[in-house]
Design a protein around this motif. Structure first.
Motif, PDB file in Angstrom:
ATOM      1  N   PHE A 117      50.347  47.287  39.793  1.00 35.08           N
ATOM      2  CA  PHE A 117      49.835  47.345  38.419  1.00 35.08           C
ATOM      3  C   PHE A 117      48.308  47.310  38.467  1.00 35.08           C
ATOM      4  CE2 PHE A 117      54.080  45.611  38.145  1.00 35.08           C
ATOM      5  CZ  PHE A 117      54.622  46.179  36.995  1.00 35.08           C
ATOM      6  N   GLN A 118      47.671  48.257  37.773  1.00 32.88           N
ATOM      7  CA  GLN A 118      46.214  48.314  37.730  1.00 32.88           C
ATOM      8  C   GLN A 118      45.727  47.982  36.323  1.00 32.88           C
ATOM      9  OE1 GLN A 118      44.784  52.065  39.246  1.00 32.88           O
ATOM     10  NE2 GLN A 118      45.960  51.889  41.156  1.00 32.88           N
ATOM     11  N   CYS A 119      44.612  47.242  36.263  1.00 30.23           N
ATOM     12  CA  CYS A 119      44.106  46.812  34.960  1.00 30.23           C
ATOM     13  C   CYS A 119      42.600  46.630  35.017  1.00 30.23           C
ATOM     14  CB  CYS A 119      44.778  45.503  34.539  1.00 30.23           C
ATOM     15  SG  CYS A 119      44.401  44.101  35.618  1.00 30.23           S
ATOM     16  N   ASP A 120      42.020  46.350  33.868  1.00 32.27           N
ATOM     17  CA  ASP A 120      40.604  45.984  33.799  1.00 32.27           C
ATOM     18  C   ASP A 120      40.417  44.694  34.606  1.00 32.27           C
ATOM     19  OD1 ASP A 120      38.183  44.591  32.828  1.00 32.27           O
ATOM     20  OD2 ASP A 120      38.118  46.195  31.345  1.00 32.27           O
ATOM     21  N   PRO A 121      39.412  44.649  35.497  1.00 35.55           N
ATOM     22  CA  PRO A 121      39.217  43.451  36.327  1.00 35.55           C
ATOM     23  C   PRO A 121      39.132  42.159  35.517  1.00 35.55           C
ATOM     24  CG  PRO A 121      37.775  45.214  37.068  1.00 35.55           C
ATOM     25  CD  PRO A 121      38.407  45.683  35.793  1.00 35.55           C
ATOM     26  N   ARG A 122      38.584  42.252  34.302  1.00 39.24           N
ATOM     27  CA  ARG A 122      38.446  41.059  33.470  1.00 39.24           C
ATOM     28  C   ARG A 122      39.784  40.574  32.915  1.00 39.24           C
ATOM     29  NH1 ARG A 122      33.984  43.973  29.851  1.00 39.24           N
ATOM     30  NH2 ARG A 122      35.615  45.554  30.150  1.00 39.24           N
ATOM     31  N   GLU A 123      40.813  41.438  32.984  1.00 38.29           N
ATOM     32  CA  GLU A 123      42.127  41.106  32.442  1.00 38.29           C
ATOM     33  C   GLU A 123      43.132  40.737  33.541  1.00 38.29           C
ATOM     34  OE1 GLU A 123      42.829  41.034  29.125  1.00 38.29           O
ATOM     35  OE2 GLU A 123      40.676  41.367  28.848  1.00 38.29           O
ATOM     36  N   LEU A 124      42.648  40.558  34.762  1.00 43.89           N
ATOM     37  CA  LEU A 124      43.557  40.343  35.898  1.00 43.89           C
ATOM     38  C   LEU A 124      44.484  39.151  35.685  1.00 43.89           C
ATOM     39  CD1 LEU A 124      44.326  41.189  38.839  1.00 43.89           C
ATOM     40  CD2 LEU A 124      42.664  39.490  39.623  1.00 43.89           C
ATOM     41  N   PHE A 125      43.914  38.012  35.333  1.00 39.18           N
ATOM     42  CA  PHE A 125      44.743  36.814  35.188  1.00 39.18           C
ATOM     43  C   PHE A 125      45.745  36.973  34.046  1.00 39.18           C
ATOM     44  CE2 PHE A 125      45.481  32.692  33.116  1.00 39.18           C
ATOM     45  CZ  PHE A 125      46.168  32.059  34.137  1.00 39.18           C
ATOM     46  N   LYS A 126      45.309  37.539  32.937  1.00 37.21           N
ATOM     47  CA  LYS A 126      46.192  37.724  31.777  1.00 37.21           C
ATOM     48  C   LYS A 126      47.374  38.626  32.135  1.00 37.21           C
ATOM     49  CE  LYS A 126      46.219  39.968  27.243  1.00 37.21           C
ATOM     50  NZ  LYS A 126      46.982  41.127  27.706  1.00 37.21           N
ATOM     51  N   VAL A 127      47.094  39.760  32.801  1.00 41.78           N
ATOM     52  CA  VAL A 127      48.161  40.691  33.172  1.00 41.78           C
ATOM     53  C   VAL A 127      49.119  40.036  34.164  1.00 41.78           C
ATOM     54  CG1 VAL A 127      48.676  42.894  34.294  1.00 41.78           C
ATOM     55  CG2 VAL A 127      46.737  42.713  32.715  1.00 41.78           C
ATOM     56  N   GLN A 128      48.561  39.333  35.140  1.00 41.44           N
ATOM     57  CA  GLN A 128      49.415  38.657  36.127  1.00 41.44           C
ATOM     58  C   GLN A 128      50.317  37.630  35.441  1.00 41.44           C
ATOM     59  OE1 GLN A 128      47.532  36.849  39.612  1.00 41.44           O
ATOM     60  NE2 GLN A 128      48.944  35.131  39.401  1.00 41.44           N
ATOM     61  N   HIS A 129      49.748  36.854  34.547  1.00 44.91           N
ATOM     62  CA  HIS A 129      50.515  35.801  33.873  1.00 44.91           C
ATOM     63  C   HIS A 129      51.678  36.406  33.069  1.00 44.91           C
ATOM     64  CE1 HIS A 129      51.277  31.901  32.119  1.00 44.91           C
ATOM     65  NE2 HIS A 129      51.219  32.419  30.900  1.00 44.91           N
ATOM     66  N   THR A 130      51.414  37.517  32.378  1.00 41.61           N
ATOM     67  CA  THR A 130      52.466  38.165  31.590  1.00 41.61           C
ATOM     68  C   THR A 130      53.559  38.715  32.496  1.00 41.61           C
ATOM     69  OG1 THR A 130      50.839  38.781  29.903  1.00 41.61           O
ATOM     70  CG2 THR A 130      52.955  39.925  29.856  1.00 41.61           C
ATOM     71  N   LEU A 131      53.182  39.319  33.632  1.00 43.13           N
ATOM     72  CA  LEU A 131      54.174  39.852  34.564  1.00 43.13           C
ATOM     73  C   LEU A 131      55.060  38.749  35.128  1.00 43.13           C
ATOM     74  CD1 LEU A 131      52.045  42.513  36.485  1.00 43.13           C
ATOM     75  CD2 LEU A 131      53.896  42.952  34.867  1.00 43.13           C
ATOM     76  N   MET A 132      54.464  37.583  35.355  1.00 39.97           N
ATOM     77  CA  MET A 132      55.264  36.453  35.823  1.00 39.97           C
ATOM     78  C   MET A 132      56.269  36.023  34.750  1.00 39.97           C
ATOM     79  SD  MET A 132      52.320  34.286  37.863  1.00 39.97           S
ATOM     80  CE  MET A 132      53.422  32.976  38.388  1.00 39.97           C
ATOM     81  N   GLN A 133      55.855  36.064  33.499  1.00 38.22           N
ATOM     82  CA  GLN A 133      56.770  35.749  32.407  1.00 38.22           C
ATOM     83  C   GLN A 133      57.892  36.782  32.300  1.00 38.22           C
ATOM     84  OE1 GLN A 133      54.012  35.450  29.075  1.00 38.22           O
ATOM     85  NE2 GLN A 133      54.123  33.207  29.135  1.00 38.22           N
ATOM     86  N   LEU A 134      57.592  38.015  32.726  1.00 38.65           N
ATOM     87  CA  LEU A 134      58.584  39.090  32.718  1.00 38.65           C
ATOM     88  C   LEU A 134      59.435  39.092  33.988  1.00 38.65           C
ATOM     89  CD1 LEU A 134      56.343  41.932  31.232  1.00 38.65           C
ATOM     90  CD2 LEU A 134      58.276  40.810  30.097  1.00 38.65           C
ATOM     91  N   LYS A 135      59.349  37.997  34.753  1.00 38.76           N
ATOM     92  CA  LYS A 135      60.181  37.772  35.944  1.00 38.76           C
ATOM     93  C   LYS A 135      59.836  38.707  37.108  1.00 38.76           C
ATOM     94  CE  LYS A 135      62.440  34.669  33.637  1.00 38.76           C
ATOM     95  NZ  LYS A 135      62.145  33.237  33.848  1.00 38.76           N
ATOM     96  N   TYR A 136      58.540  38.850  37.361  1.00 37.99           N
ATOM     97  CA  TYR A 136      58.079  39.574  38.540  1.00 37.99           C
ATOM     98  C   TYR A 136      57.599  38.565  39.585  1.00 37.99           C
ATOM     99  CZ  TYR A 136      58.151  44.231  36.403  1.00 37.99           C
ATOM    100  OH  TYR A 136      58.545  45.414  35.827  1.00 37.99           O
ATOM    101  N   ASP A 137      57.923  38.835  40.854  1.00 44.26           N
ATOM    102  CA  ASP A 137      57.355  38.070  41.962  1.00 44.26           C
ATOM    103  C   ASP A 137      56.001  38.688  42.303  1.00 44.26           C
ATOM    104  OD1 ASP A 137      59.183  36.047  42.525  1.00 44.26           O
ATOM    105  OD2 ASP A 137      60.495  37.415  43.628  1.00 44.26           O
ATOM    106  N   ILE A 138      54.941  37.889  42.212  1.00 41.68           N
ATOM    107  CA  ILE A 138      53.594  38.383  42.492  1.00 41.68           C
ATOM    108  C   ILE A 138      53.310  38.214  43.976  1.00 41.68           C
ATOM    109  CG2 ILE A 138      51.156  38.267  41.885  1.00 41.68           C
ATOM    110  CD1 ILE A 138      53.033  39.049  39.578  1.00 41.68           C
TER     111      ILE A 138
END
Length: 401
Positions: A336-357
């Motif tokens: 998943f690629q995103c704005d560098p400033r949004e890295l933590f937010k995107v990661q946190h949401t993916l974890m809520q969506l049951k993704y292993d980071i």
């Protein structure tokens, strides 16, 4: 009767490996070569201080040179190649179907060459030795084994796993380097480096509650079973590491190397890098790589429930605020690629969506790749080998096809 008048080509690439070149011209080794029908020995001695003599010793005609634009012709015409353990050199010899003996440099610190040579030897594509073994006439047994049924003379297309079929030579070289990296640097070491970068980019802030990037790395570390004691120890040490610096190096053919380093003596490290990189035709060009790279937040993940459809992952990417998602068919991971400033937010949401980071960091992603001749790939491969041994360098990114 064994074939006579055969040729040995020995090479060290751009490295300095005097012990290797010195032992090749000792009486014992030359007698063994002559006894197996080798009457010509050509040595490429790179940056070495020892210059092999151009003469006839023990019935073997010796010739030598420091560098050529390409080693391919000399390698092609040889009946046997004896080489240092550079990944690019190994690949080139095997692509040519040559019998190959790799001599590892045991004087190197953090030596990954032994493990790399063993890996290839276990696959049956080469034999490996050390300078000490050669001096003790292990050359004789090596040559016997090379002519035996246990040695597989095969092109590099067989050496490279099927999942890399059709990839560029540079991709194959980097895969072989990944074998070394897997031995030299485990996941904990990589995560430790990312913790240091996160703290330094935040001006020394080591509090995960207010440093979101650091919190993101720590969560990934915990997912990878990194012990809490180890994480705490890395946090304590990272406070005194120094500052994070990005160094942009422009090389031949419009290629770039972007180095991420962390040091309390960044200027000193950069100056030493400049001197070394100039020998490989690279020079620092601050800001020059912007047209060749995008700077993105990158999250590598897998759904906890197993493989996800591309349609589902795209929906999740939109929900998480990512700009794009790419499926890696080789290992089933999603990037998943995103704005560098949004890295933590995107990661946190993916974890809520049951993704292993599996990995989460801001990276330079090449958008304009360049194709280089094989000779340049060999040189750059050895430069990256050198850079990977510098502890202050956390990551090296290139834009080579």
């Amino acid at each position: 009767m064994a074939n006579v008048n055969k040729t040995v080509f020995a090479t060290v690439g751009t490295t300095k490996f005097d012990k290797f070149t010195e032992v090749l011209v000792t009486t014992g080794v030359l007698k063994v070569l002559k006894g197996r029908g080798f009457t010509r020995l050509m040595i490429q001695y790179g940056n070495g201080s020892f210059i092999p003599p151009d003469c006839n010793l023990e019935g073997v005609q010796i010739s030598s040179y420091r560098f050529k634009d390409s080693l391919k012709q000399d390698m092609s015409s040889a009946d046997l190649v004896i080489s240092h353990a550079g990944a690019g050199t190994c690949l080139e010899a095997l692509e040519l179907g040559k019998k190959l003996v790799v001599v590892v440099n045991e004087d190197l610190t953090d030596n990954h060459q032994v493990e790399l040579a063993k890996k290839f030897a276990d696959m049956g594509y080469l034999l490996y030795s050390t300078c000490v073994d050669l001096a003790n006439l292990d050359m004789s047994s090596l040559l016997v084994r090379l002519s035996g049924k246990f040695f597989r003379t095969a092109p590099a297309s067989i050496l490279i796993p099927k999942r890399l079929a059709g990839h560029s030579k540079w991709a194959n070289i980097k895969h072989i380097k990944a074998l070394k990296d897997g031995i030299k640097s485990n996941t904990f070491l990589k995560l430790s480096s990312q913790i240091k970068v996160a703290i330094n980019e935040a001006g020394g802030n080591s509090d995960p509650n207010s440093n979101h990037k650091l919190k993101s790395v720590i969560e990934v570390a915990k997912k990878n079973n990194m012990p809490s004691e180890t994480i705490q120890r890395v946090l304590e040490r990272a406070k005194a590491v120094g500052k994070a610096v990005t160094v942009e190096m422009k090389g031949p053919g419009g290629c770039w190397l972007i180095l991420s380093l962390v040091s309390n003596n960044a200027i000193g490290v950069k100056n030493s890098l400049k001197s070394k990189c100039r020998k490989y035709m690279f020079q620092e060009a601050p800001g020059g790589s912007k047209t060749s790279f995008d700077y993105k937040g990158v999250i590598v993940a897998k759904p906890e429930s197993g493989a996800a459809s591309l349609e589902a992952s795209l929906e999740h990417a939109i929900e998480a605020g990512a700009e794009d998602v790419v499926c890696n068919e080789e290992d089933g991971t999603l990037e998943f690629q995103c704005d560098p400033r949004e890295l933590f937010k995107v990661q946190h949401t993916l974890m809520q969506l049951k993704y292993d980071i599996m990995d989460s960091s801001n990276k330079h992603i090449p958008k304009n790749k360049v194709k280089l001749p094989d000779e340049s790939l060999e040189v750059i491969s050895e430069l990256i080998d050198y850079l990977s041994q510098i502890p202050e360098i956390v990551e090296v990114v290139d834009n080579i096809e």
